[in-house]
Design an enzyme around this catalytic site. Structure first.
Site, PDB file in Angstrom:
ATOM      1  N   GLU A  34       1.061  11.681  -7.280  1.00 42.78           N
ATOM      2  CA  GLU A  34       2.231  11.274  -6.805  1.00 42.78           C
ATOM      3  C   GLU A  34       3.359  11.115  -7.670  1.00 42.78           C
ATOM      4  OE1 GLU A  34       2.114   7.258  -5.821  1.00 42.78           O
ATOM      5  OE2 GLU A  34       3.380   7.455  -4.030  1.00 42.78           O
ATOM      6  N   HIS A  36       6.023   9.828 -10.463  1.00 42.10           N
ATOM      7  CA  HIS A  36       6.166   8.362 -10.925  1.00 42.10           C
ATOM      8  C   HIS A  36       7.725   8.283 -11.704  1.00 42.10           C
ATOM      9  CE1 HIS A  36       2.217   7.309  -9.365  1.00 42.10           C
ATOM     10  NE2 HIS A  36       2.834   6.030  -9.519  1.00 42.10           N
ATOM     11  N   ASP A  45      -1.528   6.689 -10.791  1.00 45.32           N
ATOM     12  CA  ASP A  45      -2.546   5.796 -10.000  1.00 45.32           C
ATOM     13  C   ASP A  45      -4.029   6.012 -10.160  1.00 45.32           C
ATOM     14  OD1 ASP A  45      -0.029   4.952  -9.061  1.00 45.32           O
ATOM     15  OD2 ASP A  45      -0.387   5.865  -6.908  1.00 45.32           O
ATOM     16  N   HIS A 120      -3.177   3.144  -5.425  1.00 46.42           N
ATOM     17  CA  HIS A 120      -2.134   3.660  -4.636  1.00 46.42           C
ATOM     18  C   HIS A 120      -1.818   3.000  -3.152  1.00 46.42           C
ATOM     19  CE1 HIS A 120       0.320   6.904  -2.987  1.00 46.42           C
ATOM     20  NE2 HIS A 120      -0.541   7.080  -2.027  1.00 46.42           N
ATOM     21  N   GLU A 122      -0.641   3.169  -0.492  1.00 48.29           N
ATOM     22  CA  GLU A 122      -0.623   3.814   0.892  1.00 48.29           C
ATOM     23  C   GLU A 122      -2.275   4.151   1.292  1.00 48.29           C
ATOM     24  OE1 GLU A 122       1.405   4.573  -1.456  1.00 48.29           O
ATOM     25  OE2 GLU A 122       3.278   5.117  -0.758  1.00 48.29           O
ATOM     26  N   HIS A 177       7.000   0.884  -7.308  1.00 45.63           N
ATOM     27  CA  HIS A 177       6.441   2.100  -7.773  1.00 45.63           C
ATOM     28  C   HIS A 177       7.377   2.746  -8.978  1.00 45.63           C
ATOM     29  CE1 HIS A 177       4.935   6.108  -7.001  1.00 45.63           C
ATOM     30  NE2 HIS A 177       6.350   6.596  -7.119  1.00 45.63           N
ATOM     31  N   GLU A 182       3.589  -0.662 -13.445  1.00 44.81           N
ATOM     32  CA  GLU A 182       2.786   0.633 -13.698  1.00 44.81           C
ATOM     33  C   GLU A 182       3.136   1.061 -15.316  1.00 44.81           C
ATOM     34  OE1 GLU A 182       1.753   2.773  -9.665  1.00 44.81           O
ATOM     35  OE2 GLU A 182       3.730   3.051 -10.211  1.00 44.81           O
TER      36      GLU A 182
END
Ligand code: ZN
Ligand code: MN
Length: 261
Positions: A34, A36, A45, A120, A122, A177, A182
């Site tokens: 994904e 970032h 992630d 992650h 989701e 996010h 992170e």
């Protein structure tokens, strides 16, 4: 030499012995591919869930399974959206199937204590479903002693730590996010993979409190990040890692009834 906690580092015979030990917890990291933002790679992630699992496995003398690399579709309100470049996701049925299959596989190897370490946002509910289906199948087969814990690592950052690390206010984990959490963890664990010069320092994204399909791309900031990573530091990463490691280890020790660590 101390044996690695990462299963894929072990030879098959050492693995067979370690996984079947009654006290062994198998930690399964689950990530995503994904975007970032411009300052971090696509596999944040994966890297962070695997590192978190490794830290906890050291404490519990557990085993870290090879990671689930892909995740469920990025949502606009928590990951910028699945339309963004690089983001490569699985359908929900596939995630459910992976979680179910891995639970059954590690059960077949003799494991009876499994923890999914999610990195992650989701993925969570689909992992839950896969584990539930696997437990139903195991119970029908007469295996009653399997226990599975499912967690997302950021839920182990307590309010005191949030207040300390976000003095200007906390936007919530969904908007984190590509933000301070992170990026700080990456700066501590994988500094060579972060380019702070490319951080876009913009105010947090303003999202509606509902979803729209197909997505309205203009809702996601140009950078793909939902909050700014400008305040991220390796020192914050050390604090976040230490607190999460300790809280996760405490929870798993208690849930799995582990003794004397
Ligand atoms: Zn992420
Ligand atoms: Mn994510």
């Amino acid at each position: 030499m101390r044996q690695s906690v990462y299963m894929e580092d072990l030879d098959a015979f050492s693995y067979r012995e370690a996984v079947a030990r009654k006290e062994t917890v198998v930690l399964i990291p689950v990530g995503s591919i994904e975007q970032h933002g411009p300052h971090m790679p696509l596999n944040v992630d994966v890297l962070l869930s695997r590192a978190m699992a490794g830290q906890v496995a050291e404490e519990l003398r557990g085993l870290v399974a090879a990671p689930v690399v892909y995740g469920y579709k990025s949502q606009q309100r928590s990951g910028g959206g699945n339309h963004l470049p690089g983001t490569t996701s699985l359908d929900a049925a596939t995630i459910i199937s992976i979680a179910k299959t891995l639970t059954l596989e590690f059960a077949r190897h003799g494991a009876r204590k499994i923890a999914f370490i999610n990195g992650h946002f989701e993925n969570y509910q689909f992992l839950y479903e896969g584990v539930d289906l696997a437990l139903r199948e195991l119970q029908l087969a007469g295996i009653e002693d399997m226990k599975v814990v499912l967690l997302s690592y950021w839920d182990f950052i307590d309010d005191a730590t949030i207040a300390e690390l976000y003095p200007d206010g906390f936007t919530g984990w969904d908007l984190e996010h590509g933000g301070v959490l992170e990026t700080s963890l990456m700066l501590h664990l994988f500094p060579e993979k972060v380019d702070m010069a490319k951080v876009v320092d913009a105010p947090p994204a303003v999202m509606p409190n509902y979803d729209v399909l197909p997505v309205r791309p203009e809702l996601t900031p140009e950078s793909g990040c939902l909050s700014s990573a400008a305040a991220a530091t390796a020192d914050k990463g050390i604090t976040l890692l230490k607190r999460a490691r300790s809280a996760m280890s405490t929870a798993l020790t208690s849930e799995f009834g582990l003794s004397g660590r």
